[in-house]
Each structure stands twice: as C-alpha cells, then as structure tokens.
Design a protein around this motif. Structure first.
Motif, PDB file in Angstrom:
ATOM      1  N   HIS A  65      -6.714   1.207  -4.982  1.00  0.00           N
ATOM      2  CA  HIS A  65      -6.543   1.201  -3.530  1.00  0.00           C
ATOM      3  C   HIS A  65      -7.920   0.966  -2.891  1.00  0.00           C
ATOM      4  O   HIS A  65      -8.929   1.490  -3.383  1.00  0.00           O
ATOM      5  N   PRO A 124       0.937   4.416   6.192  1.00  0.00           N
ATOM      6  CA  PRO A 124      -0.040   4.270   7.276  1.00  0.00           C
ATOM      7  C   PRO A 124      -0.894   5.527   7.435  1.00  0.00           C
ATOM      8  O   PRO A 124      -0.419   6.640   7.175  1.00  0.00           O
ATOM      9  N   GLY A 142       0.832  -1.201   0.000  1.00  0.00           N
ATOM     10  CA  GLY A 142       0.000   0.000   0.000  1.00  0.00           C
ATOM     11  C   GLY A 142       0.866   1.249   0.000  1.00  0.00           C
ATOM     12  O   GLY A 142       2.067   1.203  -0.291  1.00  0.00           O
TER      13      GLY A 142
HETATM   14  N1  URA Z   1      -3.685   2.978   3.320  1.00  0.00           N
HETATM   15  C1  URA Z   1      -2.486   2.482   2.974  1.00  0.00           C
HETATM   16  O1  URA Z   1      -2.022   2.654   1.865  1.00  0.00           O
HETATM   17  N2  URA Z   1      -1.831   1.797   3.880  1.00  0.00           N
HETATM   18  C2  URA Z   1      -2.288   1.549   5.100  1.00  0.00           C
HETATM   19  O2  URA Z   1      -1.614   0.887   5.870  1.00  0.00           O
HETATM   20  C3  URA Z   1      -3.553   2.085   5.431  1.00  0.00           C
HETATM   21  C4  URA Z   1      -4.233   2.784   4.525  1.00  0.00           C
END
Ligand code: URA
Length: 330
Positions: free
Chosen positions: A287, A170, A167
């Motif tokens: 996402h 955080p 991802g």
């Molecule tokens: N969005 C992200 O890309 N990573 C996370 O850990 C939480 C939300």
C-alpha cells in the motif's frame, strides 16, 4: 499479371489495380482470420501502416495491401490491431476486425471488456458505472458508516480502462472530497501511476470499502475495515469490476488482498506474484501508505518491479529509463 502488356487505356490500368487491391485485401483478411482462428489476438503494425489502413480504398488502393501486411516485430509505441477479442468470462461470438490505436497515456484500449461484453460500447460501461454510482451514493447497508460518513467514495477514472487499482477504504481526506486516494498516500499512488505512463483519468481507482471506517470517540485516525464491513461492501466492487472488465487489477496492500481473496497470507509473501481473481490477473503490492512509512530504496524498487510486471502484462512499452527507476539513490 503483366501490367505492361495487353491493357492500353488508363481506365483498364485502374481496373487492374483495383482488382489487385481487392485480391490483396482479401488475402490480408484471410491471413488475419487465420491468425484469429489460431488464437492470435494482436498483430503489430507500424503507425504509417495504420494510417494507410484508415485511408479510403480510392485514396490508398494501390498502397494499402502492401503496408497492411502484419509484422511480428513489436517496436515501442507500435500500434496494435485487435484481430479478435478473446472470450474470457462469457463466450463471445466472433468479433469483427477492430482497429484500436493505443497511445499511452492518453488512451488505453481494453479488449478484455470488449470480449466479455460483445457489442457493448464504451458509452455502455460509462453509463453502467454512472447508474451504479447513483445506487451506491445512498447505500445504507452499514448504518454506522452511513451515519458517520461525509460522502460515499465510489471510485474514479475510466470505466473502460484495462487497469484498475484497488485500495482498502477511504481516509479522512477521501471522505471529505468524495474521491479515493487524494491524501498523502493517494498523492504517492498518483506518482506511481504517472511513472507507469498513465494518469488517474486513464486507469480506474476504487476501494474495498466505499465508506470511511468510523472511529467513534476519536477526532482523527483510521481503522481497518472489519470482515463484516468488507463482506457487505464487496458486491459494489464486484459490480465495478464486472463493468470495467480490467485486464489487470493492482491490489494495494494486505486489506485489499484480503477483501478480494480472503486471508491468504501476508503481503510481503504475496506481492510480486500474479493471482487470479475470477479470471482477472491481480498483482498485489505494498500500500502506498506503507511506502510512506518505509522509504528505503529497496522497498520502492519492490513496488516498482511489481508495476513493471503490470506494464508487461498489459503489453505496454517500457523505456530503459523506466526499467532503471529506483535502482540507485537519486
Ligand atoms: N487508502 C486507501 O486504501 N484508500 C484510499 O482511498 C485512501 C487511502
């Protein structure tokens, strides 16, 4: 060989059976070596065959060679025997025949990692990941993030998993709990992982950035990591990828793609297509936070089709029900 003629005693019959067993066993091994030399990585065996292979020769001497014959069929839930682990990033010496028993979702074997780090045990990747965690937890490379963060969000899951999700960075929930993808978007990601037949524990989840991007003067909210922050933090992710040697990486959203590949285009165009990150196939998809904002059936289906491609790449069984997810409104 005529078992009925010549040999009268029971021990002679047993010796003959044992000879037959060893001849057939050697023939089976020769056949597997031959397949291996021709580049085959797997043969598919029925569960009972695998069970028979695991019995001792004494117990299964007369039966094992027949059941050990590899078949070309690939029934759902079949067991796989790794003939060899393919050398990918480093040239691996010949591997002994290794038997693995994938059961989804409890455990998924990762032949890519075994190939890249021959002889390395699962415990090695786990220990390496723990050592890396200890190093990263005190990272001060981005002083502004080190001073604003509550925790370093290292990553979570199985360091031996063949599947890795990457991802962006955080958010507030992740910063508070020290675990990636635990907020609303994270809960949606967890559902996607479960729909694929896995759990958070059987995959590995990490971010491009290990610290929450600060938002000075703001009580809440998120911001995209800067290119400098991404460049500073990416070595940590590279080390994680090196340890895990995943067979597939799912890049969640445009920033994850940008962190891995640089600016190569918009997520709408990139998603659903395989990309190569230093030898590892990467599937970009939307996402989960975008999915939360765009709850149309069509968008959900797009993400799901990307995940079906991932399952296919991993050689995982896909049920008819799974194939139909998000084709019609519930
Ligand atoms: N969005 C992200 O890309 N990573 C996370 O850990 C939480 C939300």
């Amino acid at each position: 060989m005529n078992l009925a003629s010549g040999d009268s005693g029971e021990s002679t019959l047993q010796e003959t059976m044992s000879d037959m067993y060893h001849q057939l066993l050697e023939a089976a091994i020769d056949h597997l070596r031959d397949l291996k030399n021709r580049g085959e990585k797997y043969v598919h065996l029925a569960p009972e065959t695998l069970k028979a292979l695991k019995t001792t020769p004494a117990a299964g001497a007369a039966r094992a060679p027949q059941t050990a014959r590899p078949t070309s069929t690939k029934p759902i839930g079949s067991q796989e025997v790794a003939v060899s682990a393919p050398p990918r990033k480093t040239a691996a010496p010949a591997q002994p025949l290794a038997v693995s028993t994938p059961t989804i979702p409890a455990a998924v074997p990762n032949p890519a990692r075994e190939a890249a780090q021959p002889g390395a045990s699962k415990a090695d990747a786990t220990a390496g990941m723990e050592a890396l965690r200890q190093r990263i937890l005190t990272c001060q490379k981005c002083p502004h993030l080190a001073s604003s963060r509550k925790t370093v969000v290292f990553g979570v899951g199985d360091p031996n998993s063949p599947l890795m999700f990457v991802g962006e960075a955080p958010g507030a929930d992740e910063d508070a709990q020290g675990e990636p993808f635990v907020g609303k978007a994270g809960q949606l990601l967890t559902k996607i992982i479960q729909a694929m037949g896995f759990t958070r524990e059987t995959v590995f989840i990490a971010n491009i950035l290990k610290c929450r991007p600060d938002t000075p003067g703001q009580e809440s909210g998120n911001r995209k990591p800067t290119p400098e922050e991404m460049a500073t933090c990416i070595p940590h992710l590279l080390e994680q990828i090196q340890l895990i040697q995943p067979r597939v990486i799912v890049a969640l959203g445009a920033t994850a793609v940008e962190g891995l590949f640089g600016k190569i285009g918009g997520i709408t165009r990139l998603r659903g297509q395989w990309h190569d990150f230093r030898g590892t196939p990467v599937m970009p998809t939307y996402h989960p936070a975008y999915l939360l904002r765009n709850q149309s059936l069509a968008t959900k289906r797009e993400v799901w089709e990307d995940m079906l491609k991932v399952l296919e790449k991993l050689g995982c069984p896909i049920s008819e029900k799974q194939r139909q997810f998000f084709t019609k409104a519930a």
